[in-house]
Design a protein around this motif. Structure first.
Motif, PDB file in Angstrom:
ATOM      1  N   GLN A  32      11.050  -6.764  -7.737  1.00 42.04           N
ATOM      2  CA  GLN A  32      10.687  -6.221  -6.600  1.00 42.04           C
ATOM      3  C   GLN A  32       9.506  -5.278  -6.810  1.00 42.04           C
ATOM      4  O   GLN A  32       9.011  -5.170  -8.093  1.00 42.04           O
ATOM      5  N   LEU A  33       8.357  -5.340  -5.873  1.00 36.12           N
ATOM      6  CA  LEU A  33       7.363  -4.237  -5.910  1.00 36.12           C
ATOM      7  C   LEU A  33       7.677  -3.142  -4.983  1.00 36.12           C
ATOM      8  O   LEU A  33       7.789  -3.506  -3.885  1.00 36.12           O
ATOM      9  N   ARG A  34       7.536  -2.139  -5.463  1.00 32.30           N
ATOM     10  CA  ARG A  34       7.672  -0.638  -4.615  1.00 32.30           C
ATOM     11  C   ARG A  34       6.425  -0.089  -4.759  1.00 32.30           C
ATOM     12  O   ARG A  34       5.993   0.404  -5.737  1.00 32.30           O
ATOM     13  N   LEU A  35       6.217   0.618  -3.578  1.00 35.82           N
ATOM     14  CA  LEU A  35       5.057   1.544  -3.543  1.00 35.82           C
ATOM     15  C   LEU A  35       5.095   2.703  -4.194  1.00 35.82           C
ATOM     16  O   LEU A  35       4.406   3.091  -5.039  1.00 35.82           O
ATOM     17  N   ASN A  36       6.373   3.326  -4.377  1.00 35.21           N
ATOM     18  CA  ASN A  36       6.704   4.454  -5.198  1.00 35.21           C
ATOM     19  C   ASN A  36       6.495   4.371  -6.787  1.00 35.21           C
ATOM     20  O   ASN A  36       6.595   5.053  -7.394  1.00 35.21           O
ATOM     21  N   GLN A  37       6.133   3.117  -7.090  1.00 35.05           N
ATOM     22  CA  GLN A  37       6.052   2.891  -8.557  1.00 35.05           C
ATOM     23  C   GLN A  37       4.652   3.363  -8.880  1.00 35.05           C
ATOM     24  O   GLN A  37       4.289   3.666  -9.890  1.00 35.05           O
ATOM     25  N   PHE A  38       3.994   3.583  -7.886  1.00 33.39           N
ATOM     26  CA  PHE A  38       2.537   4.151  -8.068  1.00 33.39           C
ATOM     27  C   PHE A  38       2.385   5.655  -7.725  1.00 33.39           C
ATOM     28  O   PHE A  38       1.378   6.063  -6.844  1.00 33.39           O
ATOM     29  N   HIS A  39       3.390   6.286  -7.979  1.00 36.02           N
ATOM     30  CA  HIS A  39       3.407   7.712  -7.388  1.00 36.02           C
ATOM     31  C   HIS A  39       2.343   8.298  -7.889  1.00 36.02           C
ATOM     32  O   HIS A  39       1.982   8.440  -8.973  1.00 36.02           O
ATOM     33  N   GLY A  40       1.756   9.191  -7.233  1.00 35.17           N
ATOM     34  CA  GLY A  40       0.521  10.117  -7.427  1.00 35.17           C
ATOM     35  C   GLY A  40      -0.631   9.301  -7.410  1.00 35.17           C
ATOM     36  O   GLY A  40      -1.566  10.042  -7.970  1.00 35.17           O
ATOM     37  N   GLN A  41      -0.726   8.223  -7.059  1.00 37.01           N
ATOM     38  CA  GLN A  41      -1.863   7.117  -7.180  1.00 37.01           C
ATOM     39  C   GLN A  41      -2.281   6.823  -5.615  1.00 37.01           C
ATOM     40  O   GLN A  41      -1.535   6.034  -5.045  1.00 37.01           O
ATOM     41  N   ALA A  42      -3.600   6.688  -5.475  1.00 37.22           N
ATOM     42  CA  ALA A  42      -3.985   6.053  -4.314  1.00 37.22           C
ATOM     43  C   ALA A  42      -3.952   4.406  -4.467  1.00 37.22           C
ATOM     44  O   ALA A  42      -3.952   4.016  -5.547  1.00 37.22           O
ATOM     45  N   VAL A  43      -3.467   3.870  -3.565  1.00 34.37           N
ATOM     46  CA  VAL A  43      -3.275   2.229  -3.685  1.00 34.37           C
ATOM     47  C   VAL A  43      -3.900   1.446  -2.329  1.00 34.37           C
ATOM     48  O   VAL A  43      -3.810   1.965  -1.213  1.00 34.37           O
ATOM     49  N   VAL A  44      -4.601   0.368  -2.801  1.00 34.32           N
ATOM     50  CA  VAL A  44      -5.309  -0.492  -1.941  1.00 34.32           C
ATOM     51  C   VAL A  44      -3.950  -1.552  -1.656  1.00 34.32           C
ATOM     52  O   VAL A  44      -3.526  -2.196  -2.675  1.00 34.32           O
ATOM     53  N   LEU A  45      -3.754  -1.657  -0.163  1.00 39.99           N
ATOM     54  CA  LEU A  45      -3.010  -2.555   0.035  1.00 39.99           C
ATOM     55  C   LEU A  45      -3.749  -3.692   0.983  1.00 39.99           C
ATOM     56  O   LEU A  45      -4.296  -3.431   1.837  1.00 39.99           O
ATOM     57  N   ASN A  46      -3.637  -4.828   0.597  1.00 37.76           N
ATOM     58  CA  ASN A  46      -4.301  -6.002   1.351  1.00 37.76           C
ATOM     59  C   ASN A  46      -3.190  -7.018   1.701  1.00 37.76           C
ATOM     60  O   ASN A  46      -2.501  -7.791   0.781  1.00 37.76           O
ATOM     61  N   PHE A  47      -3.166  -7.040   3.170  1.00 35.59           N
ATOM     62  CA  PHE A  47      -2.366  -8.171   3.745  1.00 35.59           C
ATOM     63  C   PHE A  47      -3.077  -9.246   4.217  1.00 35.59           C
ATOM     64  O   PHE A  47      -4.103  -9.343   4.603  1.00 35.59           O
ATOM     65  N   TRP A  48      -2.360 -10.423   3.642  1.00 33.71           N
ATOM     66  CA  TRP A  48      -2.872 -11.779   3.786  1.00 33.71           C
ATOM     67  C   TRP A  48      -1.871 -12.730   4.083  1.00 33.71           C
ATOM     68  O   TRP A  48      -0.766 -12.615   4.186  1.00 33.71           O
ATOM     69  N   ALA A  49      -2.575 -13.906   4.493  1.00 31.86           N
ATOM     70  CA  ALA A  49      -1.639 -15.116   4.886  1.00 31.86           C
ATOM     71  C   ALA A  49      -2.286 -16.385   4.390  1.00 31.86           C
ATOM     72  O   ALA A  49      -3.458 -16.422   4.364  1.00 31.86           O
ATOM     73  N   SER A  50      -1.672 -17.233   3.871  1.00 38.00           N
ATOM     74  CA  SER A  50      -2.222 -18.724   3.288  1.00 38.00           C
ATOM     75  C   SER A  50      -2.913 -19.463   4.367  1.00 38.00           C
ATOM     76  O   SER A  50      -3.973 -20.301   3.888  1.00 38.00           O
ATOM     77  N   ASN A  51      -2.713 -19.318   5.485  1.00 34.08           N
ATOM     78  CA  ASN A  51      -3.516 -20.069   6.556  1.00 34.08           C
ATOM     79  C   ASN A  51      -4.651 -19.108   7.261  1.00 34.08           C
ATOM     80  O   ASN A  51      -5.069 -19.473   8.429  1.00 34.08           O
ATOM     81  N   CYS A  52      -4.966 -18.186   6.650  1.00 33.79           N
ATOM     82  CA  CYS A  52      -5.989 -17.237   7.275  1.00 33.79           C
ATOM     83  C   CYS A  52      -7.287 -17.345   6.459  1.00 33.79           C
ATOM     84  O   CYS A  52      -7.325 -16.941   5.459  1.00 33.79           O
ATOM     85  N   LEU A  53      -8.339 -18.188   7.154  1.00 36.14           N
ATOM     86  CA  LEU A  53      -9.621 -18.251   6.573  1.00 36.14           C
ATOM     87  C   LEU A  53     -10.149 -16.975   6.128  1.00 36.14           C
ATOM     88  O   LEU A  53     -10.863 -16.881   5.019  1.00 36.14           O
ATOM     89  N   PRO A  54     -10.394 -15.897   6.941  1.00 29.81           N
ATOM     90  CA  PRO A  54     -10.934 -14.826   6.496  1.00 29.81           C
ATOM     91  C   PRO A  54     -10.418 -14.099   5.250  1.00 29.81           C
ATOM     92  O   PRO A  54     -10.774 -13.622   4.491  1.00 29.81           O
TER      93      PRO A  54
END
Length: 151
Positions: A32-54
């Motif tokens: 699993q990947l949990r956001l709370n693994q990065f406690h106390g740190q700013a995190v960049v989250l990039n949402f994407w899809a394989s059929n999304c040209l941009p």
């Protein structure tokens, strides 16, 4: 007048009373990947899809950023099927952790219309600091991360 963007960004950092979280299946390994693994740190989250040209077009920017800022946490979240996302990552390997989710996660992170690509930066308390619908560029990414308390 030049103070308004900074003021709006400061208010955006206070937008959510409770810290955000997720517990998602990894695409780039087991477990699993949990956001709370990065406690106390700013995190960049990039949402994407394989059929999304941009999404595909912004990938070099994200790879370059991850390579130049190894202390900054960056997570890719595929809004896709597991087979499609894994096939995409075999063709375009990512240099930062990748997870899988469905579109239901997007409104939790401020994307009511569920458009992609979508990038969110959460501050060290894991509250939304800023977000962008559409592809990011290096200048926006650097400025946004700095404003949200990243390294």
């Amino acid at each position: 007048m030049t103070r308004w963007p900074a003021l709006l960004l400061a208010f955006a950092c206070q937008a959510h009373a409770a810290p955000l979280h997720f517990d998602l299946l990894r695409l780039d390994g087991d477990g699993q990947l949990r956001l709370n693994q990065f406690h106390g740190q700013a995190v960049v989250l990039n949402f994407w899809a394989s059929n999304c040209l941009p999404c595909i077009q912004e990938l070099p920017v994200l790879h370059a950023y991850a390579a130049s800022q190894p202390r900054q946490r960056l997570i890719g979240i595929a809004i896709d099927t597991r087979p499609a996302a894994q096939a995409y990552l075999r063709r375009h390997p990512a240099s930062y952790p990748q997870a899988l989710s469905g579109p239901a996660l997007l409104p939790t992170f401020g994307n009511q219309i569920k458009g992609l690509p979508y990038t969110v930066i959460v501050n060290s308390q894991h509250r939304i600091c800023t977000r962008r619908l559409g592809p990011v560029d290096a200048a926006w990414l650097a400025k946004a991360v700095a404003a949200c308390g990243g390294p």
